[in-house]
Design a protein around this motif. Structure first.
Motif, short mmCIF file in Angstrom:
data_model
loop_
_atom_site.label_atom_id
_atom_site.label_comp_id
_atom_site.label_asym_id
_atom_site.label_seq_id
_atom_site.Cartn_x
_atom_site.Cartn_y
_atom_site.Cartn_z
N PRO A 1 0.82 -1.22 0.00
CA PRO A 1 0.00 0.00 0.00
C PRO A 1 0.85 1.26 0.00
N LEU A 2 0.25 2.34 -0.49
CA LEU A 2 0.94 3.62 -0.53
C LEU A 2 1.18 4.13 0.90
N HIS A 3 2.26 4.88 1.06
CA HIS A 3 2.61 5.40 2.38
C HIS A 3 1.61 6.48 2.81
N VAL A 4 1.27 6.47 4.07
CA VAL A 4 0.41 7.51 4.64
C VAL A 4 1.05 8.01 5.92
N TYR A 5 0.74 9.24 6.28
CA TYR A 5 1.31 9.79 7.51
C TYR A 5 0.44 9.36 8.70
N SER A 6 1.10 9.14 9.83
CA SER A 6 0.39 8.68 11.01
C SER A 6 0.52 9.65 12.19
N CYS A 7 1.24 10.74 11.97
CA CYS A 7 1.45 11.67 13.08
C CYS A 7 0.26 12.59 13.29
N GLY A 8 -0.57 12.75 12.26
CA GLY A 8 -1.73 13.63 12.37
C GLY A 8 -1.40 15.10 12.27
N LYS A 9 -0.15 15.44 11.92
CA LYS A 9 0.26 16.84 11.85
C LYS A 9 0.57 17.31 10.44
N CYS A 10 0.59 16.38 9.50
CA CYS A 10 0.96 16.74 8.13
C CYS A 10 -0.19 17.51 7.47
N SER A 11 0.12 18.63 6.83
CA SER A 11 -0.90 19.45 6.18
C SER A 11 -0.68 19.57 4.68
N CYS A 12 0.28 18.81 4.13
CA CYS A 12 0.58 18.93 2.70
C CYS A 12 -0.20 17.95 1.85
N ASP A 13 -1.06 17.15 2.48
CA ASP A 13 -1.90 16.19 1.76
C ASP A 13 -1.06 15.24 0.90
N VAL A 14 -0.04 14.65 1.53
CA VAL A 14 0.87 13.78 0.80
C VAL A 14 0.17 12.52 0.31
N VAL A 15 -0.87 12.09 1.01
CA VAL A 15 -1.57 10.86 0.60
C VAL A 15 -2.19 11.02 -0.78
N SER A 16 -2.84 12.14 -1.02
CA SER A 16 -3.47 12.35 -2.33
C SER A 16 -2.42 12.47 -3.42
N LYS A 17 -1.23 12.98 -3.07
CA LYS A 17 -0.16 13.08 -4.07
C LYS A 17 0.37 11.71 -4.46
N PHE A 18 0.55 10.84 -3.46
CA PHE A 18 0.96 9.47 -3.76
C PHE A 18 -0.10 8.76 -4.61
N THR A 19 -1.36 8.97 -4.27
CA THR A 19 -2.45 8.35 -5.01
C THR A 19 -2.47 8.84 -6.45
N ALA A 20 -2.26 10.15 -6.63
CA ALA A 20 -2.24 10.71 -7.99
C ALA A 20 -1.08 10.14 -8.80
N ASP A 21 0.07 9.95 -8.14
CA ASP A 21 1.23 9.36 -8.84
C ASP A 21 0.92 7.94 -9.30
N ARG A 22 0.24 7.16 -8.45
CA ARG A 22 -0.09 5.79 -8.81
C ARG A 22 -1.11 5.77 -9.96
N ARG A 23 -2.09 6.67 -9.92
CA ARG A 23 -3.07 6.75 -11.00
C ARG A 23 -2.40 7.13 -12.32
N GLU A 24 -1.44 8.03 -12.27
CA GLU A 24 -0.73 8.42 -13.48
C GLU A 24 0.10 7.26 -14.01
N GLU A 25 0.67 6.49 -13.11
CA GLU A 25 1.44 5.31 -13.51
C GLU A 25 0.54 4.31 -14.25
N ILE A 26 -0.65 4.06 -13.70
CA ILE A 26 -1.59 3.15 -14.37
C ILE A 26 -2.02 3.71 -15.72
N PHE A 27 -2.23 5.02 -15.78
CA PHE A 27 -2.65 5.67 -17.01
C PHE A 27 -1.64 5.44 -18.13
#
Length: 294
Positions: free
Chosen positions: A156-182
């Motif tokens: 699975p894609l990496h997600v933050y667990s600290c609860g302090k991240c505000s850069c929305d890195v999860v959606s960026k990883f998801t977008a990268d994976r979607r682009e890879e599939i595309f």
């Protein structure tokens, strides 16, 4: 719960009149090489019936004797559903389990390939996933998506667990994976039929996404099929005008064993109905796939 209280439809222990042990709750049949796809299908089906709580131990076997019978009834029904979704040759080798969760864990330990080796193996079939001759766009898309689903499940894609991240890195990883599939989807599409559509998609600004690409290719496929059907109808009409007629005026075409296709040179059909020339229908590809897997 007393035995005279009716179980509500929202209860996991509820069984309707259509819930039978012989029901096939998914069309994906478990074989030695498709556990991930099968487990996904079974999971969705059980969740839709509010029964997955029996599998993930959210609803453990109760100690109260007044409701244990209801639990046992649904537990046995789930075991029957799971066994119905397994290939008969595989089912023969599965030991008896009277607990749905224990059966589920056994199947996962037996058929789910170890995570490490499987993650190393997956890039190869993903890179080799191409739309072969006579494969529909939908079938190719589902095959590629299934491989990526397995990859996401095992790695699975990496997600933050600290609860302090505000850069929305999860959606960026998801977008990268979607682009890879595309891009993998575009690489695997049939060059002979869809190179023009692919060039148009790649040149668009802003870039199109995977869903839009899938729609464009399926629309092109549908347009090609319509054109093929028109050609077939025109050739059939021409054949009807030229074909010999029986004494009563009907076309004498009952004996197809004498027909020879001018395109593939095979007997039993004509060029106007040649699958190899005009594309294989969905029912034929599905039947051939089942016979090979069988």
């Amino acid at each position: 719960m007393s035995t005279d209280i009716k179980i509500g439809i929202s209860s996991p222990c509820y069984l309707g009149s259509g819930d039978q042990p012989s029901n096939l709750i998914t069309h994906v049949i478990l074989k030695p090489d498709n556990y991930v796809a099968w487990s996904r299908a079974i999971t969705l089906s059980l969740k839709a019936r509010r029964k997955f709580v029996f599998i993930n131990r959210t609803l453990a076997k109760p100690m109260d004797s007044t409701i244990v019978l209801d639990w046992d009834t649904v537990n046995s029904m789930i075991i029957s559903w799971i066994l119905q979704g397994i290939h008969p040759k595989v089912v023969e080798s599965i030991p008896f389990h009277d607990n749905a969760k224990q059966l589920w864990d056994y199947l996962e330990s037996r058929f789910c390939i170890s995570i490490g080796p499987r993650i190393q193996q997956l890039p190869a079939p993903i890179a080799d996933c191409h739309q072969i001759i006579s494969m529909f766009v939908e079938y190719f898309y589902n095959k590629l998506a299934g491989l990526y689903y397995e990859l996401n499940r095992l790695n699975p894609l990496h997600v933050y667990s600290c609860g302090k991240c505000s850069c929305d890195v999860v959606s960026k990883f998801t977008a990268d994976r979607r682009e890879e599939i595309f891009h993998q989807f575009l690489l695997g599409i049939d060059d002979d039929y869809y190179s023009g559509v692919r060039s148009i998609l790649l040149s668009q600004v802003p870039p199109v996404n995977l869903d839009r690409a899938y729609q464009e290719f399926t629309q092109e496929e549908r347009a090609r099929n319509i054109a093929r059907e028109r050609v077939v109808k025109e050739e059939n009409h021409a054949f009807a005008l030229q074909a010999p007629h029986s004494p009563d005026g009907r076309i004498d075409g009952s004996d197809k064993t004498k027909l020879v296709c001018r395109y593939c040179k095979q007997m039993g059909h004509e060029q106007s109905s040649c699958f190899e020339l005009y594309g294989y229908p969905a029912w034929y590809l599905e039947r051939r796939h089942r016979s090979r897997a069988g």
